[in-house]
Design an enzyme around this catalytic site. Structure first.
Site, PDB file in Angstrom:
ATOM      1  N   ASP A 149     -10.063 158.087 -22.273  1.00  8.47           N
ATOM      2  CA  ASP A 149      -9.588 158.822 -20.739  1.00  8.47           C
ATOM      3  C   ASP A 149     -10.770 158.790 -19.734  1.00  8.47           C
ATOM      4  O   ASP A 149     -11.565 159.387 -19.863  1.00  8.47           O
ATOM      5  CB  ASP A 149      -8.781 160.054 -21.330  1.00  8.47           C
ATOM      6  CG  ASP A 149      -7.657 160.186 -20.218  1.00  8.47           C
ATOM      7  OD1 ASP A 149      -7.684 159.496 -19.176  1.00  8.47           O
ATOM      8  OD2 ASP A 149      -7.399 161.893 -20.329  1.00  8.47           O
TER       9      ASP A 149
ATOM     10  N   ARG B  44     -10.062 159.125 -12.500  1.00  2.61           N
ATOM     11  CA  ARG B  44     -11.345 159.719 -12.056  1.00  2.61           C
ATOM     12  C   ARG B  44     -12.757 159.249 -11.619  1.00  2.61           C
ATOM     13  O   ARG B  44     -13.350 159.837 -10.699  1.00  2.61           O
ATOM     14  CB  ARG B  44     -10.992 161.167 -12.762  1.00  2.61           C
ATOM     15  CG  ARG B  44     -10.267 162.086 -12.584  1.00  2.61           C
ATOM     16  CD  ARG B  44     -10.096 163.129 -13.988  1.00  2.61           C
ATOM     17  NE  ARG B  44      -9.705 162.403 -15.304  1.00  2.61           N
ATOM     18  CZ  ARG B  44     -10.081 163.339 -16.482  1.00  2.61           C
ATOM     19  NH1 ARG B  44     -10.384 164.368 -16.092  1.00  2.61           N
ATOM     20  NH2 ARG B  44      -8.600 162.681 -16.934  1.00  2.61           N
TER      21      ARG B  44
ATOM     22  N   SER C 209      -0.157 154.220 -23.359  1.00  2.84           N
ATOM     23  CA  SER C 209       0.820 155.202 -24.392  1.00  2.84           C
ATOM     24  C   SER C 209       1.960 154.712 -23.691  1.00  2.84           C
ATOM     25  O   SER C 209       2.255 154.248 -22.720  1.00  2.84           O
ATOM     26  CB  SER C 209       0.891 157.257 -24.042  1.00  2.84           C
ATOM     27  OG  SER C 209       0.792 156.559 -22.718  1.00  2.84           O
TER      28      SER C 209
ATOM     29  N   ASN D 292       2.542 156.114 -20.781  1.00  2.00           N
ATOM     30  CA  ASN D 292       1.851 155.139 -19.647  1.00  2.00           C
ATOM     31  C   ASN D 292       2.486 154.622 -18.699  1.00  2.00           C
ATOM     32  O   ASN D 292       2.637 154.100 -17.478  1.00  2.00           O
ATOM     33  CB  ASN D 292       0.453 154.932 -20.070  1.00  2.00           C
ATOM     34  CG  ASN D 292      -0.580 155.652 -20.381  1.00  2.00           C
ATOM     35  OD1 ASN D 292      -1.580 155.209 -21.028  1.00  2.00           O
ATOM     36  ND2 ASN D 292      -0.426 156.610 -19.590  1.00  2.00           N
TER      37      ASN D 292
HETATM   38  C1  IPE Z   1      -4.193 158.865 -22.500  1.00  2.00           C
HETATM   39  O1  IPE Z   1      -4.232 159.833 -21.448  1.00  2.00           O
HETATM   40  C2  IPE Z   1      -3.031 157.908 -23.130  1.00  2.00           C
HETATM   41  C3  IPE Z   1      -4.509 156.285 -23.349  1.00  2.00           C
HETATM   42  C4  IPE Z   1      -5.801 157.544 -22.957  1.00  2.00           C
HETATM   43  C5  IPE Z   1      -3.856 155.275 -23.224  1.00  2.00           C
HETATM   44  P1  IPE Z   1      -3.560 159.902 -20.201  1.00  2.00           P
HETATM   45  O2  IPE Z   1      -4.403 159.747 -18.978  1.00  2.00           O
HETATM   46  O3  IPE Z   1      -2.196 159.178 -20.344  1.00  2.00           O
HETATM   47  O4  IPE Z   1      -2.795 161.443 -21.081  1.00  2.00           O
HETATM   48  P2  IPE Z   1      -2.273 162.566 -20.173  1.00  2.00           P
HETATM   49  O5  IPE Z   1      -1.196 162.040 -19.226  1.00  2.00           O
HETATM   50  O6  IPE Z   1      -3.430 163.418 -19.294  1.00  2.00           O
HETATM   51  O7  IPE Z   1      -1.648 163.490 -21.253  1.00  2.00           O
HETATM   52  C1  IPE Z   2      -7.499 156.008 -18.675  1.00  2.00           C
HETATM   53  O1  IPE Z   2      -7.539 156.724 -17.739  1.00  2.00           O
HETATM   54  C2  IPE Z   2      -7.033 154.205 -19.605  1.00  2.00           C
HETATM   55  C3  IPE Z   2      -5.236 154.897 -19.340  1.00  2.00           C
HETATM   56  C4  IPE Z   2      -4.798 156.077 -19.973  1.00  2.00           C
HETATM   57  C5  IPE Z   2      -4.431 153.848 -19.969  1.00  2.00           C
HETATM   58  P1  IPE Z   2      -6.864 157.589 -17.222  1.00  2.00           P
HETATM   59  O2  IPE Z   2      -6.075 155.963 -16.146  1.00  2.00           O
HETATM   60  O3  IPE Z   2      -6.196 158.050 -17.830  1.00  2.00           O
HETATM   61  O4  IPE Z   2      -7.994 157.879 -15.693  1.00  2.00           O
HETATM   62  P2  IPE Z   2      -7.516 159.595 -14.970  1.00  2.00           P
HETATM   63  O5  IPE Z   2      -7.303 160.298 -16.849  1.00  2.00           O
HETATM   64  O6  IPE Z   2      -6.737 159.832 -14.431  1.00  2.00           O
HETATM   65  O7  IPE Z   2      -9.022 160.060 -15.024  1.00  2.00           O
HETATM   66 MG    MG Z   3      -5.687 159.994 -18.188  1.00  2.00          MG
END
Ligand code: IPE
Ligand code: IPE
Ligand code: MG
Length: 246
Positions: free
Chosen positions: A20, A24, A65, A68
């Site tokens: 994750d 950001r 996910s 997502n």
């Molecule tokens: C969880 O991350 C899913 C993956 C890392 C693939 P998200 O960024 O989607 O989770 P939430 O929405 O912040 O809980």
């Molecule tokens: C994790 O990074 C990757 C996926 C969930 C596909 P994010 O895209 O959730 O990054 P943040 O949490 O917005 O920083």
């Molecule tokens: Mg995230």
């Protein structure tokens, strides 16, 4: 943090990671979110290689996910394109490291080319005897549990099983994760303190490790740190400390 401090005889068999913080990471640099996803690929390579070198048996990476799919279409499409490209370009690294690829999640929801690349890579690496890298793609733990429940209910309706047959073991072997041991260690990067619908059943007794490092910055040393922390914990499984030491 060096690798030498890790006790080779007490390695987790299975590590699961919620990758994750890509968005950001990009935002901090004044870039689009996809730039973060692109830079997360290096971390995937580092961690897969790091785990394989240590002798970890399974590594599950949460890559996309079920939830997502609700992101803006432009990001979803970019992620799927990146996935195809990455699977294609990383197959040789997998071969070099003897890594076998597998995937959990709703494969039929993936775009056709993505699914094809994935299945080709799974097939190309199927005889590798090193670590298994499991990609959780279009995956959610609740989806898996609902699916398993349906399968079990159908068996009961068909008269193949009775109520007494429904136990932890049956649920375990009906989930899509049945081929692998439950993860002893689950890591989440980026400072979020939640599970986000990942491996709910399987982490019943996992050790959880959270770090504020954003995924694109994640390197082997961070992995070693997490494993070292894991090795310093007492896993009691409901017993008392005294019971464990006697
Ligand atoms: C969880 O991350 C899913 C993956 C890392 C693939 P998200 O960024 O989607 O989770 P939430 O929405 O912040 O809980
Ligand atoms: C994790 O990074 C990757 C996926 C969930 C596909 P994010 O895209 O959730 O990054 P943040 O949490 O917005 O920083
Ligand atoms: Mg995230």
């Amino acid at each position: 943090m060096s690798k030498e401090r890790i006790d080779q005889s007490r390695l987790p068999k299975h590590i699961a990671i919620i990758m994750d913080g890509n968005g950001r990471w990009a935002k901090e640099k004044g870039k689009f979110r996809i730039f973060g996803h692109e830079n997360g690929v290096k971390a995937v390579r580092e961690v897969s290689e790091g785990c394989a070198e240590l002798g970890i048996e399974c590594l599950t990476l949460y890559a996309f996910s079920t939830e997502n799919w609700n992101r803006p279409k432009i990001e979803v499409n970019a992620l799927m394109t990146l996935l195809v490209k990455t699977i294609k370009s990383e197959t040789k690294t997998l071969m070099k490291n003897g890594i076998k690829l597998d995937a959990i999640g709703v494969r039929s929801n993936l775009p056709k080319d993505c699914r094809r690349e994935l299945e080709e890579a799974i097939d190309a690496t199927k005889n590798n005897t090193g670590m298994t890298l499991i990609l959780a793609l279009s995956y959610s733990a609740k989806w898996d549990i609902v699916n398993a429940t349906k399968t079990i209910a159908q068996k009961a309706l068909n008269g193949e099983i009775t109520l007494e047959d429904v136990d932890e073991e049956l649920i375990d072997k009906t989930l899509t994760t049945h081929k692998y041991p439950h993860p002893e260690l689950m890591i989440r990067t980026s400072g979020e303190l939640r599970i986000s619908n990942f491996l709910l059943w399987e982490i019943a007794y996992s050790e959880l490790y959270f770090t504020t490092v954003l995924w694109p910055d994640y390197r082997k040393e961070h992995l070693y740190e997490a494993i070292l922390d894991f090795q310093g914990r007492e896993r009691r499984f409901g017993k008392t400390s005294e019971q464990l030491s006697s």
